[in-house]
Motif scaffolding. Structure first.
Motif, PDB file in Angstrom:
ATOM      1  N   TYR A  77       0.745  -1.194   0.052  1.00  0.00           N
ATOM      2  CA  TYR A  77      -0.035   0.009  -0.123  1.00  0.00           C
ATOM      3  C   TYR A  77       0.892   1.281   0.037  1.00  0.00           C
ATOM      4  O   TYR A  77       0.383   2.219  -0.184  1.00  0.00           O
ATOM      5  N   GLN A  78       2.054   1.241   0.053  1.00  0.00           N
ATOM      6  CA  GLN A  78       2.970   2.264   0.321  1.00  0.00           C
ATOM      7  C   GLN A  78       2.808   3.437  -0.757  1.00  0.00           C
ATOM      8  O   GLN A  78       2.746   4.575  -0.609  1.00  0.00           O
ATOM      9  N   LYS A  79       2.786   2.907  -2.108  1.00  0.00           N
ATOM     10  CA  LYS A  79       2.715   3.843  -3.218  1.00  0.00           C
ATOM     11  C   LYS A  79       0.955   3.962  -3.709  1.00  0.00           C
ATOM     12  O   LYS A  79       1.067   4.363  -4.777  1.00  0.00           O
ATOM     13  N   SER A  81      -2.609   5.285  -4.260  1.00  0.00           N
ATOM     14  CA  SER A  81      -3.402   6.540  -3.937  1.00  0.00           C
ATOM     15  C   SER A  81      -4.582   5.848  -2.943  1.00  0.00           C
ATOM     16  O   SER A  81      -4.954   4.772  -2.463  1.00  0.00           O
ATOM     17  N   LYS A  82      -5.445   7.362  -2.363  1.00  0.00           N
ATOM     18  CA  LYS A  82      -6.279   6.743  -1.473  1.00  0.00           C
ATOM     19  C   LYS A  82      -7.495   5.983  -2.228  1.00  0.00           C
ATOM     20  O   LYS A  82      -8.276   5.103  -1.443  1.00  0.00           O
ATOM     21  N   LYS A  83      -7.828   6.116  -3.445  1.00  0.00           N
ATOM     22  CA  LYS A  83      -8.733   5.350  -4.116  1.00  0.00           C
ATOM     23  C   LYS A  83      -8.483   3.875  -4.242  1.00  0.00           C
ATOM     24  O   LYS A  83      -9.077   3.272  -3.936  1.00  0.00           O
ATOM     25  N   ASP A  84      -7.159   3.569  -4.516  1.00  0.00           N
ATOM     26  CA  ASP A  84      -6.668   2.276  -4.492  1.00  0.00           C
ATOM     27  C   ASP A  84      -6.554   1.579  -3.006  1.00  0.00           C
ATOM     28  O   ASP A  84      -6.948   0.647  -2.858  1.00  0.00           O
ATOM     29  N   ILE A  85      -6.291   2.737  -1.979  1.00  0.00           N
ATOM     30  CA  ILE A  85      -6.208   2.096  -0.650  1.00  0.00           C
ATOM     31  C   ILE A  85      -7.552   1.699  -0.235  1.00  0.00           C
ATOM     32  O   ILE A  85      -7.840   0.486   0.452  1.00  0.00           O
ATOM     33  N   PHE A  86      -8.630   2.386  -0.707  1.00  0.00           N
ATOM     34  CA  PHE A  86     -10.083   1.946  -0.336  1.00  0.00           C
ATOM     35  C   PHE A  86     -10.468   0.543  -1.042  1.00  0.00           C
ATOM     36  O   PHE A  86     -10.897  -0.202  -0.627  1.00  0.00           O
ATOM     37  N   ALA A  87      -9.972   0.613  -2.322  1.00  0.00           N
ATOM     38  CA  ALA A  87     -10.208  -0.797  -3.048  1.00  0.00           C
ATOM     39  C   ALA A  87      -9.427  -1.903  -2.214  1.00  0.00           C
ATOM     40  O   ALA A  87      -9.928  -2.918  -2.337  1.00  0.00           O
TER      41      ALA A  87
END
Length: 292
Positions: A77-79, A81-87
């Motif tokens: 998760y380090q790189k 985006s917030k959208k990808d973190i939500f996913a």
């Protein structure tokens, strides 16, 4: 003017959706659900840009989403985006050697958890005369505990987790009867199912801050089921234990839960125990009504 605004790319005689500033679209997206945002992202470049905004997706994440990320290897998760973190967090995250899972609801971004039967203390579980483990695709944990027969029925569990502020419902997912697939069809067997219509099972919960709740239910009330035409046998049913309230994340909330029927005047059997679910209460009610 209204007709002109219906354009999606601003190529008509008047202003269209493509002329709306991306910052304004992002402000609107703050009031929409993640699925709605993803659908609108297809309209044009401004909507697509706003749908990728970190500010928009930060608002969809729970305040303590970092606690969930701590359950995931940092390189995943380090790189992002917030959208990808939500996913990422919307997919089940295994905890405690895969005996528990935690995830974000895809529509509301609220925290849900499931706890497998393997993570619970079940009386007699080591004795194959009483209990067996059944592999199945009908459980998110790919196995359930099956009770053949026992006199003292007791299942206890506990979890400690920094749940965000919310009202949560705890429920046991149970199934009367043994099931399997035969010639591609689901078949249920009830030769071991008995004793659940004599006295109710008692469900209880308690929290580290002193909250308590309990409920009782006969798991096999066949006479009433004939009247209601709502048969419990052969179906997975969520039995509500109770609710608890989290008003602050720190310290983490510890929840203990149990179900028991310890009247030794009769035996009981033919029950599958899958898992315990901890879900925001209104979210569970909405899903029960079939709403998205």
């Amino acid at each position: 003017m209204g007709a002109a605004l219906s354009g999606s790319n601003g190529s008509g005689p008047g202003p269209g959706l493509g002329d709306i500033p991306e910052s304004c679209v992002a402000c609107v997206f703050l009031y929409l659900t993640p699925p709605e945002i993803c659908n609108l992202a297809r309209l044009n470049r401004a909507f697509r840009g706003a749908a990728s905004s970190d500010a928009v997706w930060e608002a969809k994440l729970p305040p303590n989403y970092q606690d969930l990320l701590d359950l995931v290897p940092p390189e995943r998760y380090q790189k992002l985006s917030k959208k990808d973190i939500f996913a990422l967090l919307s997919r089940p995250i295994p905890v405690d050697d895969g005996t528990k899972e935690v995830w974000l609801d895809r529509v509301t971004g609220r925290v849900c958890m499931s706890i497998s039967a393997r993570a619970m203390a079940i009386t007699g579980i080591e004795d194959r005369r009483y209990w067996n483990w059944l592999p199945t695709e009908e459980s998110r944990f790919h196995e359930v505990a099956y009770l053949q027969q026992i006199w003292w029925f007791e299942v206890d569990g506990a979890v400690k987790f920094p749940f965000p502020d919310d009202i949560y419902t705890i429920s046991f997912r149970l199934h009367l009867g043994k099931f399997s697939k035969r010639l591609g069809r689901r078949v249920c067997y009830f030769e071991h199912t008995h004793g659940w219509d004599i006295k109710p099972v008692k469900f209880e919960l308690s929290t580290s801050d002193g909250q308590q709740a309990s409920s009782e239910c006969c798991l096999d009330d066949t006479a009433q089921e004939e009247i209601d035409r709502n048969h419990k046998r052969g179906c997975w049913i969520d039995y509500k234990v109770g609710e608890f309230i989290v008003s602050r994340t720190d310290p983490a909330t510890e929840v203990k839960f149990s179900m028991k029927q310890i009247d030794c005047t009769h035996s009981k059997g033919g029950l599958c125990v899958d898992a315990v679910y901890i879900v925001p209460s209104d979210l569970k009610q909405r899903k029960r009504r079939g709403l998205k």
